[in-house]
Scaffold this active site. Structure first.
Site, PDB file in Angstrom:
ATOM      1  N   GLY A  35       0.804  -1.208   0.000  1.00 58.73           N
ATOM      2  CA  GLY A  35       0.000   0.000   0.000  1.00 58.73           C
ATOM      3  C   GLY A  35       0.838   1.261   0.000  1.00 58.73           C
ATOM      4  N   THR A  36       0.142   2.388  -0.028  1.00 67.10           N
ATOM      5  CA  THR A  36       0.808   3.674  -0.202  1.00 67.10           C
ATOM      6  C   THR A  36       1.559   4.140   1.031  1.00 67.10           C
ATOM      7  OG1 THR A  36      -1.266   4.797   0.379  1.00 67.10           O
ATOM      8  CG2 THR A  36      -0.834   4.425  -1.964  1.00 67.10           C
ATOM      9  N   THR A  37       1.265   3.577   2.191  1.00 69.76           N
ATOM     10  CA  THR A  37       2.039   3.911   3.389  1.00 69.76           C
ATOM     11  C   THR A  37       3.249   2.998   3.508  1.00 69.76           C
ATOM     12  OG1 THR A  37      -0.001   4.618   4.486  1.00 69.76           O
ATOM     13  CG2 THR A  37       1.925   4.300   5.876  1.00 69.76           C
ATOM     14  N   ASP A  94       3.473  -2.560   8.327  1.00 64.01           N
ATOM     15  CA  ASP A  94       2.418  -2.414   7.322  1.00 64.01           C
ATOM     16  C   ASP A  94       1.439  -1.338   7.759  1.00 64.01           C
ATOM     17  OD1 ASP A  94       0.984  -2.861   5.027  1.00 64.01           O
ATOM     18  OD2 ASP A  94       0.362  -4.904   5.527  1.00 64.01           O
ATOM     19  N   ASP A  97      -6.304  -0.022   7.265  1.00 63.26           N
ATOM     20  CA  ASP A  97      -7.431   0.789   6.801  1.00 63.26           C
ATOM     21  C   ASP A  97      -8.242   1.351   7.958  1.00 63.26           C
ATOM     22  OD1 ASP A  97      -6.910   0.217   4.010  1.00 63.26           O
ATOM     23  OD2 ASP A  97      -7.607  -1.805   4.454  1.00 63.26           O
ATOM     24  N   GLY A 110      -6.138  -3.127  -0.357  1.00 61.30           N
ATOM     25  CA  GLY A 110      -5.426  -3.473  -1.581  1.00 61.30           C
ATOM     26  C   GLY A 110      -5.583  -4.925  -1.980  1.00 61.30           C
ATOM     27  N   GLU A 116      -0.585 -10.754   3.569  1.00 60.47           N
ATOM     28  CA  GLU A 116      -0.228  -9.892   4.695  1.00 60.47           C
ATOM     29  C   GLU A 116      -0.407 -10.628   6.019  1.00 60.47           C
ATOM     30  OE1 GLU A 116      -1.244  -5.464   2.843  1.00 60.47           O
ATOM     31  OE2 GLU A 116      -2.803  -6.582   3.903  1.00 60.47           O
TER      32      GLU A 116
END
Length: 242
Positions: A35-37, A94, A97, A110, A116
């Site tokens: 993900g974007t983080t 990680d 959400d 995602g 994960e």
């Protein structure tokens, strides 16, 4: 830019870098999320290796996206099955959400939550990186819980989720016709519980996985080491289990 107007991407970079700087040590086997983080944590590990501040690091990515980035950055990529990993990790980092006050999580925006969970439940330490918008009072109401399901079980799972008080919808793809298909060839059902979770999050995690055809769900209730939160002011708040 003033501290009161930090952008979302700045906060993601802030927490990703903080997690690596404070929790990742030389010699560690590191699980890297999706993900974007999480990408900011991946890049920070690469930077610290290049600067000589981390050595003897092995990384296990949780998706093709993360694996590709690790390969581009020349990180030593492994899988959980490799002998020098042997299904055990020192730490996993990680995003999430949603995070509730008990530090239980919803992940899977995602559609990578199966891998994960395999990686992050095998890690001795689990550090979650989010901005403050991901903090919620209760799980499952505003942010859906994703279920990775075998296609043949779609209707069965929708009905079983409804019996628990959940409203399940098939996740549509964004760049193709039809539903999202995971890296494992399955579909994703997003389940919301408008009246709140019917049972404790840990119990619901087990209950959802007991439905035939559910491969894995996006509730993560294993104890976390820390949740690193990027605040709009530009500060970092670290939450730990009470």
């Amino acid at each position: 830019m003033s501290e009161s107007h930090r952008s979302a991407d700045e906060l993601k970079r802030l927490v990703g870098e903080y997690a690596v700087d404070h929790f990742v040590k030389s010699g560690m086997k590191v699980g890297l999320g999706t993900g974007t983080t999480a990408v900011h944590a991946v890049r920070r590990i690469s930077e610290r290796i290049a600067a000589g501040r981390l050595i003897d690091i092995l990384v296990v990515p949780t998706s093709m996206q993360t694996r590709q980035l690790c390969q581009e950055l020349l990180l030593p990529v492994r899988s959980m099955n490799d002998p020098d990993i042997d299904a055990e990790l020192d730490i996993a980092i990680d995003g999430a959400d949603a995070v509730d006050p008990q530090l239980a999580l919803i992940k899977g925006g995602g559609a990578a939550h199966l891998t994960e969970k395999i990686v992050e439940y095998a890690a001795r330490e689990f550090v979650v990186i989010v901005d403050e918008s991901k903090l919620v009072d209760q799980l499952g109401t505003s942010v859906a819980i994703p279920l990775e399901v075998i296609p043949e079980a779609r209707t069965t799972v929708i009905r079983r989720a409804a019996a628990l008080g959940g409203q399940a919808v098939l996740r549509p793809a964004q760049s193709k016709i039809g539903p999202v298909i995971t890296e494992n060839g399955n579909m994703v059902l997003d389940v919301r519980f408008p009246d709140g979770l019917p049972i404790a999050a840990a119990e619901l995690e087990r209950e959802l996985n007991s439905i035939p055809g559910v491969v894995e769900n996006g509730l993560f209730t294993r104890p976390v080491t820390a949740v690193v939160v990027g605040m709009r002011t530009g500060q970092v708040e670290v939450k730990t289990p009470s």
